[in-house]
Scaffold this motif. Sequence first.
Motif, PDB file in Angstrom:
ATOM      1  N   UNK A  51       0.824  -1.219   0.000  1.00 42.29           N
ATOM      2  CA  UNK A  51       0.000   0.000   0.000  1.00 42.29           C
ATOM      3  C   UNK A  51       0.854   1.262   0.000  1.00 42.29           C
ATOM      4  N   UNK A  52       2.170   1.111   0.136  1.00 47.22           N
ATOM      5  CA  UNK A  52       3.057   2.268   0.124  1.00 47.22           C
ATOM      6  C   UNK A  52       2.986   3.092   1.395  1.00 47.22           C
ATOM      7  N   UNK A  53       2.656   2.425   2.506  1.00 43.75           N
ATOM      8  CA  UNK A  53       2.537   3.142   3.782  1.00 43.75           C
ATOM      9  C   UNK A  53       3.879   3.110   4.515  1.00 43.75           C
ATOM     10  N   UNK A  54       4.416   4.263   4.792  1.00 42.66           N
ATOM     11  CA  UNK A  54       5.672   4.367   5.523  1.00 42.66           C
ATOM     12  C   UNK A  54       5.443   4.036   6.995  1.00 42.66           C
ATOM     13  N   UNK A  55       6.205   3.069   7.487  1.00 44.92           N
ATOM     14  CA  UNK A  55       6.101   2.668   8.888  1.00 44.92           C
ATOM     15  C   UNK A  55       7.499   2.375   9.421  1.00 44.92           C
ATOM     16  N   UNK A  56       8.353   3.413   9.491  1.00 42.48           N
ATOM     17  CA  UNK A  56       9.745   3.174   9.878  1.00 42.48           C
ATOM     18  C   UNK A  56       9.900   2.551  11.262  1.00 42.48           C
ATOM     19  N   UNK A  57       9.042   2.915  12.215  1.00 41.05           N
ATOM     20  CA  UNK A  57       9.146   2.309  13.552  1.00 41.05           C
ATOM     21  C   UNK A  57       8.863   0.818  13.502  1.00 41.05           C
ATOM     22  N   UNK A  58       7.897   0.419  12.702  1.00 44.45           N
ATOM     23  CA  UNK A  58       7.576  -1.001  12.548  1.00 44.45           C
ATOM     24  C   UNK A  58       8.727  -1.743  11.881  1.00 44.45           C
ATOM     25  N   UNK A  59       9.232  -1.202  10.783  1.00 46.15           N
ATOM     26  CA  UNK A  59      10.326  -1.857  10.074  1.00 46.15           C
ATOM     27  C   UNK A  59      11.580  -1.925  10.954  1.00 46.15           C
ATOM     28  N   UNK A  60      11.834  -0.880  11.748  1.00 47.78           N
ATOM     29  CA  UNK A  60      12.973  -0.917  12.683  1.00 47.78           C
ATOM     30  C   UNK A  60      12.771  -1.981  13.757  1.00 47.78           C
ATOM     31  N   UNK A  61      11.560  -2.079  14.279  1.00 49.37           N
ATOM     32  CA  UNK A  61      11.274  -3.075  15.330  1.00 49.37           C
ATOM     33  C   UNK A  61      11.463  -4.489  14.784  1.00 49.37           C
ATOM     34  N   UNK A  62      11.030  -4.704  13.559  1.00 50.11           N
ATOM     35  CA  UNK A  62      11.205  -6.022  12.946  1.00 50.11           C
ATOM     36  C   UNK A  62      12.681  -6.299  12.725  1.00 50.11           C
ATOM     37  N   UNK A  63      13.405  -5.324  12.225  1.00 51.37           N
ATOM     38  CA  UNK A  63      14.845  -5.496  12.022  1.00 51.37           C
ATOM     39  C   UNK A  63      15.540  -5.833  13.332  1.00 51.37           C
ATOM     40  N   UNK A  64      15.209  -5.105  14.393  1.00 54.51           N
ATOM     41  CA  UNK A  64      15.814  -5.373  15.697  1.00 54.51           C
ATOM     42  C   UNK A  64      15.459  -6.766  16.183  1.00 54.51           C
ATOM     43  N   UNK A  65      14.222  -7.174  15.990  1.00 53.57           N
ATOM     44  CA  UNK A  65      13.790  -8.503  16.416  1.00 53.57           C
ATOM     45  C   UNK A  65      14.566  -9.591  15.676  1.00 53.57           C
ATOM     46  N   UNK A  66      14.768  -9.385  14.389  1.00 51.96           N
ATOM     47  CA  UNK A  66      15.431 -10.400  13.580  1.00 51.96           C
ATOM     48  C   UNK A  66      16.943 -10.418  13.728  1.00 51.96           C
ATOM     49  N   UNK A  67      17.514  -9.315  14.176  1.00 54.58           N
ATOM     50  CA  UNK A  67      18.978  -9.265  14.274  1.00 54.58           C
ATOM     51  C   UNK A  67      19.486  -9.322  15.709  1.00 54.58           C
ATOM     52  N   UNK A  68      18.588  -9.348  16.683  1.00 53.07           N
ATOM     53  CA  UNK A  68      19.061  -9.424  18.073  1.00 53.07           C
ATOM     54  C   UNK A  68      19.766 -10.764  18.269  1.00 53.07           C
ATOM     55  N   UNK A  69      20.833 -10.747  18.988  1.00 49.88           N
ATOM     56  CA  UNK A  69      21.638 -11.956  19.206  1.00 49.88           C
ATOM     57  C   UNK A  69      20.794 -13.069  19.822  1.00 49.88           C
ATOM     58  N   UNK A  70      19.908 -12.699  20.698  1.00 52.75           N
ATOM     59  CA  UNK A  70      19.083 -13.677  21.406  1.00 52.75           C
ATOM     60  C   UNK A  70      18.091 -14.372  20.474  1.00 52.75           C
ATOM     61  N   UNK A  71      17.488 -13.624  19.559  1.00 52.31           N
ATOM     62  CA  UNK A  71      16.437 -14.158  18.699  1.00 52.31           C
ATOM     63  C   UNK A  71      16.943 -14.619  17.335  1.00 52.31           C
ATOM     64  N   UNK A  72      18.067 -14.067  16.891  1.00 50.41           N
ATOM     65  CA  UNK A  72      18.521 -14.237  15.517  1.00 50.41           C
ATOM     66  C   UNK A  72      18.585 -15.704  15.081  1.00 50.41           C
ATOM     67  N   UNK A  73      19.246 -16.519  15.855  1.00 48.73           N
ATOM     68  CA  UNK A  73      19.433 -17.899  15.445  1.00 48.73           C
ATOM     69  C   UNK A  73      18.108 -18.636  15.328  1.00 48.73           C
ATOM     70  N   UNK A  74      17.215 -18.368  16.253  1.00 50.73           N
ATOM     71  CA  UNK A  74      15.929 -19.048  16.226  1.00 50.73           C
ATOM     72  C   UNK A  74      15.031 -18.521  15.123  1.00 50.73           C
ATOM     73  N   UNK A  75      14.789 -17.244  15.095  1.00 51.73           N
ATOM     74  CA  UNK A  75      13.772 -16.687  14.210  1.00 51.73           C
ATOM     75  C   UNK A  75      14.187 -16.710  12.740  1.00 51.73           C
ATOM     76  N   UNK A  76      15.374 -16.286  12.427  1.00 51.75           N
ATOM     77  CA  UNK A  76      15.782 -16.270  11.024  1.00 51.75           C
ATOM     78  C   UNK A  76      15.839 -17.673  10.435  1.00 51.75           C
ATOM     79  N   UNK A  77      16.156 -18.664  11.259  1.00 54.06           N
ATOM     80  CA  UNK A  77      16.202 -20.034  10.768  1.00 54.06           C
ATOM     81  C   UNK A  77      14.820 -20.587  10.439  1.00 54.06           C
ATOM     82  N   UNK A  78      13.768 -19.942  10.918  1.00 50.07           N
ATOM     83  CA  UNK A  78      12.417 -20.426  10.647  1.00 50.07           C
ATOM     84  C   UNK A  78      11.832 -19.862   9.358  1.00 50.07           C
TER      85      UNK A  78
END
Length: 160
Positions: free
Chosen positions: A104-131
Amino acid sequence: ANMVWAYAVMKHPSVDLFNAIAQSIINRSNNNNDSNIDTKRRKRAKLPRFNPQSISNIVWAYAKLGQSYYSPEFFDVMSQMAIDRIHMFNSHDIANTVWAYAKVGHSAPELFDAISQQLTSKKKKLFLLDTFKSQEIANTLSAYAKSGHSSPDLFDSISE
């Protein structure tokens, strides 16, 4: 959530229904008059309690049916709901959610940043990205690119 998803899957246009649902969610996020609580906290307190799959299905359905269903305020409210529950999102929820915002072309930088942080955090990275399935990775990266949202850490983590 299931109802709007079904309408979108069946490509059954119902602008009035979708507008009413969006307006109901927006109204619930704006109807707390307690002046002792800051605005952001007040809005969060009134947000519907959708689970991650419901959030993902709802924004996906609105995006799938096209621009006549798009409401910036609705997508802002849904973004805040997603951010508040991002720690509970799975790979499918993430891929569908970012796809919807890019579609839809909706800018949501806070959402995209939160997702990036979730996917790259050391604690979650191995589990979540592997799924992530390959299509979910492709859709997620494509959504970041289409949205023009830079996330070098996310792209680096996926390429590792």
